[in-house]
Design an enzyme around this catalytic site. Structure first.
Site, PDB file in Angstrom:
ATOM      1  N   ASP A 165     107.500 -78.474  57.462  1.00  0.00           N
ATOM      2  CA  ASP A 165     105.564 -78.233  57.704  1.00  0.00           C
ATOM      3  C   ASP A 165     105.069 -79.283  58.023  1.00  0.00           C
ATOM      4  O   ASP A 165     106.444 -81.000  57.421  1.00  0.00           O
ATOM      5  CB  ASP A 165     105.535 -78.410  56.171  1.00  0.00           C
ATOM      6  CG  ASP A 165     103.988 -78.150  55.500  1.00  0.00           C
ATOM      7  OD1 ASP A 165     103.356 -77.451  56.603  1.00  0.00           O
ATOM      8  OD2 ASP A 165     104.074 -77.447  54.749  1.00  0.00           O
ATOM      9  N   HIS A 167     103.797 -79.109  67.504  1.00  0.00           N
ATOM     10  CA  HIS A 167     105.260 -78.077  67.163  1.00  0.00           C
ATOM     11  C   HIS A 167     106.187 -78.320  68.209  1.00  0.00           C
ATOM     12  O   HIS A 167     107.189 -78.627  68.163  1.00  0.00           O
ATOM     13  CB  HIS A 167     103.711 -76.708  67.771  1.00  0.00           C
ATOM     14  CG  HIS A 167     103.101 -76.131  66.650  1.00  0.00           C
ATOM     15  ND1 HIS A 167     104.142 -76.197  64.759  1.00  0.00           N
ATOM     16  CD2 HIS A 167     101.774 -75.843  66.543  1.00  0.00           C
ATOM     17  CE1 HIS A 167     102.354 -75.660  64.024  1.00  0.00           C
ATOM     18  NE2 HIS A 167     101.836 -75.478  65.246  1.00  0.00           N
ATOM     19  N   SER A 225     107.209 -67.370  59.868  1.00  0.00           N
ATOM     20  CA  SER A 225     106.972 -66.471  58.717  1.00  0.00           C
ATOM     21  C   SER A 225     106.383 -65.594  59.434  1.00  0.00           C
ATOM     22  O   SER A 225     105.296 -64.850  59.948  1.00  0.00           O
ATOM     23  CB  SER A 225     106.218 -67.327  57.643  1.00  0.00           C
ATOM     24  OG  SER A 225     104.350 -67.496  57.655  1.00  0.00           O
ATOM     25  N   ASN A 266     102.883 -66.245  59.075  1.00  0.00           N
ATOM     26  CA  ASN A 266     101.890 -66.983  60.787  1.00  0.00           C
ATOM     27  C   ASN A 266     101.322 -66.626  61.748  1.00  0.00           C
ATOM     28  O   ASN A 266     100.627 -66.599  62.118  1.00  0.00           O
ATOM     29  CB  ASN A 266     102.884 -68.396  61.360  1.00  0.00           C
ATOM     30  CG  ASN A 266     103.532 -69.346  60.655  1.00  0.00           C
ATOM     31  OD1 ASN A 266     104.538 -69.206  60.537  1.00  0.00           O
ATOM     32  ND2 ASN A 266     102.731 -69.274  59.411  1.00  0.00           N
TER      33      ASN A 266
END
Ligand code: FPP
Length: 244
Positions: free
Chosen positions: A22, A39, A67, A70
């Site tokens: 995260d 990212h 996830s 997401n």
């Protein structure tokens, strides 16, 4: 003080480390960069951490890359993340294979693009005999969805008379999860200072040690992993038993 990696006693080394990566967005924001840059640096941190984990003797590393929630992010960000996963799978399989690492993907693959599914199948097949470490990447994964899938499957079995409800215990349920052939995580690390599981390995993390580190994921490296492993070695795991 940070101990040298080789000094972590084998007896206190977690077999399975799971990581909630995260803070990519906040890492980028702090540098006035677009989220995509965060990212991209996050993908670099993945490469570093995979190699470091194997060098340190961790047997199973599981990372939360995307996830099932997401998809709610803006299309452009979803596309950036899928693009990074695609590039990772295209470029890193050879390296994983060279390092003796077996690749596994968990999550619902039905919503992934056909080319990513093919890269996953090829990567899993190519590395299937590797035994130095198992790298599991959670893509389109959600712990609640995983449990619902397992329950549907078990309910079908009961309906067809193939499963006796009396046989449904914890181990039986574990065997119906994506993670059926890997041990539960000993340690779950979440970066960026947030303190929640966010639908990651809900069943499997029942007795995991949770560790929340303040660094944003793109800043994670071997030294920070070693610090987490040293802190884990100090934890007193009782699995619900009374302290002697
Ligand atoms: C959280 O940061 C991170 C993600 C949603 C995805 C993790 C993806 C990567 C590390 C890159 C690609 C992965 C691989 C395996 C190559 P965030 O965007 O939620 O950060 P924020 O909370 O600071 O906004």
């Amino acid at each position: 003080m940070l101990e040298a990696p080789h000094s972590i006693a084998e007896t206190t080394l977690p077999r399975h480390v799971a990581i909630i990566m995260d803070g990519n967005g906040r890492w980028a924001k702090a540098r006035h960069l677009p989220r995509a840059a965060g990212h991209r640096e996050g993908a670099e941190a993945v490469r570093r951490t995979v190699t470091a984990s194997r060098e340190l003797g961790i047997e199973f590393l599981t990372i939360y890359a995307f996830s099932s929630e997401n998809w709610k992010r803006p299309d452009e960000e979803v596309s950036d993340l899928m693009g990074l996963l695609r590039v990772y799978l295209q470029r890193e399989i050879k390296e994983l294979d060279k390092q003796g690492i077996r690749l596994r993907i968990i999550g619902d693959k039905t919503q992934l693009s056909a080319d990513i599914c093919k890269l996953i199948d090829d990567g899993e097949r190519k590395t299937t005999d590797n035994s130095d470490m198992v790298l599991t990447i959670a893509i389109n994964y959600g712990g609640q969805a995983e449990l619902a899938m397992a329950m549907r499957c078990i309910a079908e079995g009961v309906k067809e008379g193939k499963i006796n409800p009396d046989d449904i215990d914890e181990e039986f349920i574990s065997k119906h999860l994506y993670t059926r052939d890997i041990p539960d995580p000993d340690l779950v690390i979440r970066t960026s200072g947030e303190q929640r599981l966010s639908n990651f390995l809900l069943w499997q993390a029942a007795y995991s040690e949770l560790m929340f580190v303040d660094d944003y994921w793109p800043d994670f490296d071997k030294q920070k992993l070693v610090s987490a492993l040293n802190a884990f070695a100090e934890r007193d795991r009782r699995f619900g038993a009374r302290k002697e």
